[in-house]
Design a protein around this motif. Structure first.
Motif, PDB file in Angstrom:
ATOM      1  N   PHE A 193     -27.266 -20.717  19.236  1.00  9.84           N
ATOM      2  CA  PHE A 193     -26.699 -19.879  20.291  1.00  9.84           C
ATOM      3  C   PHE A 193     -25.975 -20.733  21.327  1.00  9.84           C
ATOM      4  CE2 PHE A 193     -27.126 -17.857  24.500  1.00  9.84           C
ATOM      5  CZ  PHE A 193     -26.409 -16.699  24.259  1.00  9.84           C
ATOM      6  N   THR A 194     -26.597 -21.837  21.709  1.00 13.60           N
ATOM      7  CA  THR A 194     -25.976 -22.730  22.691  1.00 13.60           C
ATOM      8  C   THR A 194     -24.657 -23.283  22.167  1.00 13.60           C
ATOM      9  OG1 THR A 194     -28.171 -23.360  23.492  1.00 13.60           O
ATOM     10  CG2 THR A 194     -26.333 -24.780  24.118  1.00 13.60           C
ATOM     11  N   SER A 195     -24.624 -23.636  20.907  1.00 16.25           N
ATOM     12  CA  SER A 195     -23.400 -24.160  20.309  1.00 16.25           C
ATOM     13  C   SER A 195     -22.293 -23.113  20.341  1.00 16.25           C
ATOM     14  CB  SER A 195     -23.680 -24.605  18.865  1.00 16.25           C
ATOM     15  OG  SER A 195     -22.503 -25.053  18.242  1.00 16.25           O
ATOM     16  N   ARG A 196     -22.638 -21.872  20.042  1.00 18.23           N
ATOM     17  CA  ARG A 196     -21.639 -20.796  20.064  1.00 18.23           C
ATOM     18  C   ARG A 196     -21.093 -20.585  21.471  1.00 18.23           C
ATOM     19  NH1 ARG A 196     -24.470 -15.757  18.269  1.00 18.23           N
ATOM     20  NH2 ARG A 196     -22.405 -14.823  18.132  1.00 18.23           N
ATOM     21  N   VAL A 197     -21.982 -20.611  22.458  1.00 19.84           N
ATOM     22  CA  VAL A 197     -21.544 -20.415  23.837  1.00 19.84           C
ATOM     23  C   VAL A 197     -20.621 -21.552  24.271  1.00 19.84           C
ATOM     24  CG1 VAL A 197     -22.294 -20.279  26.242  1.00 19.84           C
ATOM     25  CG2 VAL A 197     -23.584 -19.077  24.472  1.00 19.84           C
ATOM     26  N   ARG A 198     -20.967 -22.779  23.914  1.00 15.23           N
ATOM     27  CA  ARG A 198     -20.145 -23.920  24.294  1.00 15.23           C
ATOM     28  C   ARG A 198     -18.752 -23.848  23.663  1.00 15.23           C
ATOM     29  NH1 ARG A 198     -22.654 -29.363  23.037  1.00 15.23           N
ATOM     30  NH2 ARG A 198     -20.882 -30.067  24.303  1.00 15.23           N
ATOM     31  N   LYS A 199     -18.700 -23.435  22.398  1.00 19.07           N
ATOM     32  CA  LYS A 199     -17.407 -23.314  21.732  1.00 19.07           C
ATOM     33  C   LYS A 199     -16.549 -22.232  22.386  1.00 19.07           C
ATOM     34  CE  LYS A 199     -18.986 -24.979  17.215  1.00 19.07           C
ATOM     35  NZ  LYS A 199     -19.291 -24.603  15.804  1.00 19.07           N
ATOM     36  N   CYS A 200     -17.179 -21.137  22.756  1.00 15.00           N
ATOM     37  CA  CYS A 200     -16.442 -20.081  23.458  1.00 15.00           C
ATOM     38  C   CYS A 200     -15.944 -20.585  24.803  1.00 15.00           C
ATOM     39  CB  CYS A 200     -17.331 -18.855  23.653  1.00 15.00           C
ATOM     40  SG  CYS A 200     -17.682 -17.938  22.144  1.00 15.00           S
ATOM     41  N   GLY A 201     -16.809 -21.346  25.495  1.00 12.66           N
ATOM     42  CA  GLY A 201     -16.416 -21.897  26.786  1.00 12.66           C
ATOM     43  C   GLY A 201     -15.229 -22.830  26.680  1.00 12.66           C
ATOM     44  N   GLU A 202     -15.208 -23.636  25.625  1.00 14.37           N
ATOM     45  CA  GLU A 202     -14.091 -24.559  25.421  1.00 14.37           C
ATOM     46  C   GLU A 202     -12.788 -23.798  25.208  1.00 14.37           C
ATOM     47  OE1 GLU A 202     -15.278 -26.946  22.151  1.00 14.37           O
ATOM     48  OE2 GLU A 202     -16.790 -28.081  23.277  1.00 14.37           O
ATOM     49  N   MET A 203     -12.847 -22.701  24.467  1.00 14.74           N
ATOM     50  CA  MET A 203     -11.644 -21.910  24.217  1.00 14.74           C
ATOM     51  C   MET A 203     -11.154 -21.222  25.482  1.00 14.74           C
ATOM     52  SD  MET A 203     -12.134 -20.172  20.454  1.00 14.74           S
ATOM     53  CE  MET A 203     -13.710 -19.405  20.814  1.00 14.74           C
ATOM     54  N   MET A 204     -12.088 -20.853  26.354  1.00 15.51           N
ATOM     55  CA  MET A 204     -11.718 -20.109  27.553  1.00 15.51           C
ATOM     56  C   MET A 204     -11.514 -21.002  28.771  1.00 15.51           C
ATOM     57  SD  MET A 204     -14.102 -16.705  27.262  1.00 15.51           S
ATOM     58  CE  MET A 204     -13.200 -15.920  28.613  1.00 15.51           C
ATOM     59  N   GLY A 205     -11.799 -22.290  28.620  1.00 16.78           N
ATOM     60  CA  GLY A 205     -11.642 -23.195  29.751  1.00 16.78           C
ATOM     61  C   GLY A 205     -12.736 -23.072  30.782  1.00 16.78           C
ATOM     62  N   ILE A 206     -13.921 -22.620  30.363  1.00 14.19           N
ATOM     63  CA  ILE A 206     -15.075 -22.491  31.258  1.00 14.19           C
ATOM     64  C   ILE A 206     -16.172 -23.413  30.727  1.00 14.19           C
ATOM     65  CG2 ILE A 206     -16.830 -20.946  32.212  1.00 14.19           C
ATOM     66  CD1 ILE A 206     -14.832 -18.650  31.862  1.00 14.19           C
ATOM     67  N   GLU A 207     -16.487 -24.447  31.473  1.00 12.42           N
ATOM     68  CA  GLU A 207     -17.436 -25.462  31.009  1.00 12.42           C
ATOM     69  C   GLU A 207     -18.868 -24.948  31.049  1.00 12.42           C
ATOM     70  OE1 GLU A 207     -18.870 -30.026  32.120  1.00 12.42           O
ATOM     71  OE2 GLU A 207     -17.487 -28.943  33.434  1.00 12.42           O
TER      72      GLU A 207
END
Length: 229
Positions: A193-207
């Motif tokens: 779950f954490t990995s998925r959230v981080r990948k989404c954050g990278e795409m959206m520019g939200i760390e």
């Protein structure tokens, strides 16, 4: 008694309320916004004309704000109740303009965050996923329980987190959840779950700064424990 001409009696294409719903409040003129607040005019003057007359008689919106209840009542179609409502709306708008985004503390380190979250999350009988939304100064501008339950992919989804992040204009987020068992060691679902959230954050520019897992009297920072790679 004069019969009021309601805003709804105007052609639908000119209803300020309908325009606001379709186009947003920023696209309405001062006259249309005032007409929505006034709601109705008089038998001989519909509400848009009344709004236009008021704005024509005062040089600026600042001058309108300075009018007393008695001065507002000098306009035909503005009684005491409507004058009071106008003064209340203007004061409430001024207070909103003066308001600032609340800050719930500053994230200085995973250590400080983890110890704070122990007190907040320990002892809960179900897993609670909390997201903390931060500005560019790492100040918490919003904290929200995203959901209650196990972090499996059928329930947890990053979109709930990032929908809120976009709404509050967050620059960064930090996640936390508890393990009712008292053991803070991350599960496979936690890591996925954490990995998925981080990948989404990278795409959206939200760390994503960290994901803290809280046990009975201890916590684990996934960033500090090298689960971040």
């Amino acid at each position: 008694m004069e019969k009021s001409l309601l805003l709804q009696e105007l052609p639908e294409s000119s209803w300020p309320r309908e325009r606001l719903l379709k186009e947003g409040e920023k696209h309405l003129t001062d006259q249309e916004l005032l007409a929505i607040i006034l709601r109705n005019g008089t038998r001989s003057q519909h509400v848009m004309d009344l709004a236009g007359l008021i704005l024509k008689e005062v040089p600026t919106l600042y001058d309108l704000k300075q009018l007393t209840i008695e001065e507002l009542m000098q306009f035909k179609g503005i009684g005491k109740t409507k004058a009071i409502e106008l003064k209340a709306v203007m004061e409430f708008g001024a207070r909103i303009h003066r308001s600032t985004q609340p800050k719930l503390g500053k994230v200085s380190s995973s250590f400080a965050l983890g110890n704070h979250l122990i007190e907040e999350l320990k002892g809960l009988q179900q897993e609670h996923l909390i997201a903390m939304f931060l500005n560019t100064k790492n100040e918490i501008i919003q904290q929200k329980t995203i959901f209650v339950g196990s972090l499996n992919q059928s329930i947890a989804h990053p979109r709930e987190i990032f929908r809120e992040a976009v709404r509050v204009s967050a620059a960064r987020i930090a996640l936390a959840h508890n393990h009712p068992s008292g053991n803070p060691q991350p599960s496979r679902n936690d890591l996925d779950f954490t990995s998925r959230v981080r990948k989404c954050g990278e795409m959206m520019g939200i760390e994503v700064l960290d994901h803290i897992i809280v046990g009975e009297n201890e916590y684990i920072s996934l960033r500090e424990e090298n689960y971040w790679d």
